[in-house]
Write a protein that holds these residues in place. Structure first.
Motif, mmCIF file in Angstrom:
data_model
loop_
_atom_site.group_PDB
_atom_site.id
_atom_site.type_symbol
_atom_site.label_atom_id
_atom_site.label_comp_id
_atom_site.label_asym_id
_atom_site.label_seq_id
_atom_site.Cartn_x
_atom_site.Cartn_y
_atom_site.Cartn_z
ATOM 1 N N ASP A 275 0.818 -1.216 0.000
ATOM 2 C CA ASP A 275 0.000 0.000 0.000
ATOM 3 C C ASP A 275 0.854 1.269 0.000
ATOM 4 O O ASP A 275 0.307 2.377 0.124
ATOM 5 C CB ASP A 275 -0.923 0.016 1.223
ATOM 6 C CG ASP A 275 -1.960 -1.090 1.164
ATOM 7 O OD1 ASP A 275 -2.379 -1.458 0.051
ATOM 8 O OD2 ASP A 275 -2.338 -1.604 2.236
ATOM 9 N N GLY A 276 2.179 1.114 -0.106
ATOM 10 C CA GLY A 276 3.043 2.282 -0.178
ATOM 11 C C GLY A 276 3.533 2.795 1.153
ATOM 12 O O GLY A 276 3.846 3.978 1.285
ATOM 13 N N GLU A 277 3.586 1.913 2.155
ATOM 14 C CA GLU A 277 4.086 2.293 3.479
ATOM 15 C C GLU A 277 5.296 1.425 3.816
ATOM 16 O O GLU A 277 5.402 0.277 3.367
ATOM 17 C CB GLU A 277 3.010 2.089 4.546
ATOM 18 C CG GLU A 277 1.745 2.878 4.289
ATOM 19 C CD GLU A 277 0.530 2.256 4.959
ATOM 20 O OE1 GLU A 277 -0.504 2.934 5.021
ATOM 21 O OE2 GLU A 277 0.628 1.089 5.394
ATOM 22 N N ALA A 278 6.189 1.969 4.612
ATOM 23 C CA ALA A 278 7.372 1.199 5.022
ATOM 24 C C ALA A 278 7.955 1.829 6.279
ATOM 25 O O ALA A 278 7.776 3.021 6.543
ATOM 26 C CB ALA A 278 8.420 1.170 3.912
ATOM 27 N N GLY A 279 8.647 1.006 7.037
ATOM 28 C CA GLY A 279 9.298 1.548 8.230
ATOM 29 C C GLY A 279 10.035 0.485 9.014
ATOM 30 O O GLY A 279 9.814 -0.721 8.848
ATOM 31 N N GLU A 361 16.093 6.517 10.400
ATOM 32 C CA GLU A 361 16.557 7.445 9.368
ATOM 33 C C GLU A 361 17.491 6.762 8.383
ATOM 34 O O GLU A 361 17.552 7.118 7.206
ATOM 35 C CB GLU A 361 17.257 8.637 10.020
ATOM 36 C CG GLU A 361 16.342 9.477 10.908
ATOM 37 C CD GLU A 361 17.083 10.599 11.602
ATOM 38 O OE1 GLU A 361 18.289 10.769 11.324
ATOM 39 O OE2 GLU A 361 16.472 11.309 12.416
ATOM 40 N N THR A 362 18.240 5.758 8.863
ATOM 41 C CA THR A 362 19.161 5.039 7.974
ATOM 42 C C THR A 362 18.459 3.928 7.207
ATOM 43 O O THR A 362 19.075 3.288 6.354
ATOM 44 C CB THR A 362 20.327 4.429 8.779
ATOM 45 O OG1 THR A 362 19.818 3.382 9.626
ATOM 46 C CG2 THR A 362 21.002 5.479 9.637
ATOM 47 N N CYS A 363 17.178 3.688 7.527
ATOM 48 C CA CYS A 363 16.417 2.609 6.892
ATOM 49 C C CYS A 363 15.273 3.156 6.040
ATOM 50 O O CYS A 363 14.256 2.467 5.836
ATOM 51 C CB CYS A 363 15.859 1.657 7.955
ATOM 52 S SG CYS A 363 17.125 0.846 8.955
ATOM 53 N N LEU A 364 15.399 4.378 5.562
ATOM 54 C CA LEU A 364 14.351 4.997 4.757
ATOM 55 C C LEU A 364 14.184 4.240 3.444
ATOM 56 O O LEU A 364 15.152 3.999 2.720
ATOM 57 C CB LEU A 364 14.707 6.452 4.488
ATOM 58 C CG LEU A 364 13.685 7.276 3.702
ATOM 59 C CD1 LEU A 364 12.394 7.414 4.500
ATOM 60 C CD2 LEU A 364 14.258 8.644 3.360
ATOM 61 N N GLY A 370 11.303 7.117 -6.660
ATOM 62 C CA GLY A 370 12.409 7.705 -5.904
ATOM 63 C C GLY A 370 11.982 8.532 -4.719
ATOM 64 O O GLY A 370 12.812 9.191 -4.095
ATOM 65 N N LYS A 371 10.689 8.493 -4.382
ATOM 66 C CA LYS A 371 10.189 9.255 -3.234
ATOM 67 C C LYS A 371 10.027 8.324 -2.031
ATOM 68 O O LYS A 371 9.702 7.144 -2.181
ATOM 69 C CB LYS A 371 8.841 9.904 -3.572
ATOM 70 C CG LYS A 371 8.914 10.932 -4.693
ATOM 71 C CD LYS A 371 7.531 11.528 -4.956
ATOM 72 C CE LYS A 371 7.583 12.572 -6.064
ATOM 73 N NZ LYS A 371 6.241 13.153 -6.344
ATOM 74 N N PRO A 372 10.234 8.845 -0.819
ATOM 75 C CA PRO A 372 10.079 8.012 0.374
ATOM 76 C C PRO A 372 8.658 7.467 0.490
ATOM 77 O O PRO A 372 7.687 8.171 0.209
ATOM 78 C CB PRO A 372 10.397 8.969 1.527
ATOM 79 C CG PRO A 372 11.240 10.047 0.912
ATOM 80 C CD PRO A 372 10.711 10.205 -0.486
ATOM 81 N N LEU A 373 8.533 6.201 0.889
ATOM 82 C CA LEU A 373 7.214 5.634 1.151
ATOM 83 C C LEU A 373 6.647 6.248 2.419
ATOM 84 O O LEU A 373 7.376 6.785 3.246
ATOM 85 C CB LEU A 373 7.314 4.114 1.292
ATOM 86 C CG LEU A 373 7.796 3.332 0.061
ATOM 87 C CD1 LEU A 373 7.736 1.831 0.329
ATOM 88 C CD2 LEU A 373 6.981 3.679 -1.178
#
Length: 384
Positions: A275-279, A361-364, A370-373
């Motif tokens: 769905d376009g999320e990550a973390g 921050e290091t796991c973005l 090319g845009k952050p999820l």
């Protein structure tokens, strides 16, 4: 992806090229993992002869890590075995107790220390593979629906062995003199830096092959490690840092659990949603395991606030009345005491901390453009 036969050949070549001292430590590490696995069996399943070899294996560890006084105990232990009925001195019709995987591995480790021959370390590598094969065979006889990939399970064991050899190689200069005896402080440090890391059980094979573990993680916690290649990350999904993103498990929806960077199970874990999320959700597989055992419904509020997990918990418990019993069985199968698992509030606080901490921050994770999820959870600032 390398086949297990190709990985086996790599392990054989590595064992051929390293020093006898490094092989001795490797053999002890394999034996320890098999011994701990045997010691974790129920009382009726444990073999007295195998358990009797624990003092010998402990002495081997002392010897390979620099205590030269351990030689006498190891020599005596091997001699007692050689003179016993377990060595089949009266022919091949004697007891087969010494052919149990952990027992044989402990004896091979002792022989590797005394004689320095490459074959004993190589045989221990094979014993670990036999143990994987036997375990899956036993599961297939007791579980109605069991489709774990045996080749992948054996590959996972061999990859573990290669990581062990990499770890040992970092101490090659010190180990070169181990048989002559090392200073006490050096031996003490090597025990901390080598014995426990080499002895700890790799979790991924258990997540993919143990009946009770799979029953909880795949069916309850929505973490399926039995076929990680069944789904692949979408094209363009990558880490902003350029580090490796390695999927090792999936959710039923196809969402991915991924390791960050190179290394073993100690690597950070990110969750990537279709769905376009990550973390970031854990620093290391052991932490992820504890999160899923303590709060298997953690993913129910992705895209929202962690405060909303209260209702999700109630729904889970209503749908799975025996949830606690299934969790406890899975925890014990992983070698964990259920009473030591984090409380739900503690686990959720840690999840919130990770979602906005420096490691995150290091796991973005970037998407195809090319845009952050989007983040997995809304922070307090985002809700304001």
């Amino acid at each position: 992806m390398d086949t297990w036969q190709e990985l086996d050949a790599v392990v054989a070549e590595r064992l051929r090229s390293v020093s006898s001292e490094e092989r001795q430590v490797f053999a002890a590490g394999v034996a320890e993992r098999l011994m701990r696995r045997h010691e974790a069996l129920s009382e009726g399943e444990r073999a007295p002869f195998t358990l009797s070899l624990r003092p010998l294996l402990d002495a081997v560890w002392e010897g390979v890590l620099g205590d030269s006084t351990a030689f006498a105990a190891i020599n005596r232990g091997v001699a007692e075995y050689m003179l016993s009925e377990y060595c089949h001195n009266d022919g091949q019709h004697g007891p087969d107790d010494a052919d149990e995987s952990a027992a044989a591995a402990a004896l091979y480790a002792a022989h590797a220390y005394l004689f320095g021959c490459r074959k004993y370390a190589r045989w221990n590598s094979g014993r670990a593979l036999e143990a994987v094969e036997l375990h899956l065979e036993q599961l297939s006889e007791t579980v109605e629906v069991f489709d774990a990939d045996q080749d992948e399970a054996m590959s996972a064991e061999l990859r573990r062995q290669l990581r062990d050899l990499d770890l040992i190689a970092g101490f090659s200069n010190e180990l070169r003199y181990a048989n002559l005896g090392l200073p006490v402080d050096t031996s003490t440090r090597l025990r901390a830096e080598l014995r426990e890391p080499l002895s700890s059980e790799s979790l991924l094979p258990l997540l993919a092959g143990d009946e009770d573990v799979v029953a909880f993680f795949a069916a309850v916690a929505d973490l399926d490690a039995t076929s990680p290649d069944a789904h692949e990350l979408e094209d363009g999904i990558r880490l902003a840092s350029g580090a490796r993103l390695e999927q090792f498990a999936r959710a039923a929806t196809g969402d991915a659990y991924c390791f960050v960077g190179d290394g073993g199970e100690e690597r950070p874990v990110v969750y990537v949603s279709l769905d376009g999320e990550a973390g970031l959700i854990a620093v290391g597989l052991p932490e992820l395991v504890r999160l899923c055992l303590a709060v298997p419904w953690w993913g129910e509020v992705r895209g929202g606030s962690l405060d909303g997990l209260g209702s999700a918990a109630a729904d889970y418990r209503a749908d799975i009345p025996d949830l606690d019993a299934r969790r406890d069985r899975a925890a014990r199968a992983l070698g964990l005491d259920p009473t030591t698992l984090p409380a739900e509030a503690t686990a959720l606080a840690r999840l919130a901390e990770l979602s906005r901490g420096p490691v995150a921050e290091t796991c973005l994770v970037l998407g195809g453009e090319g845009k952050p999820l989007e983040p997995l959870f809304l922070t307090t600032a985002a809700l304001a």
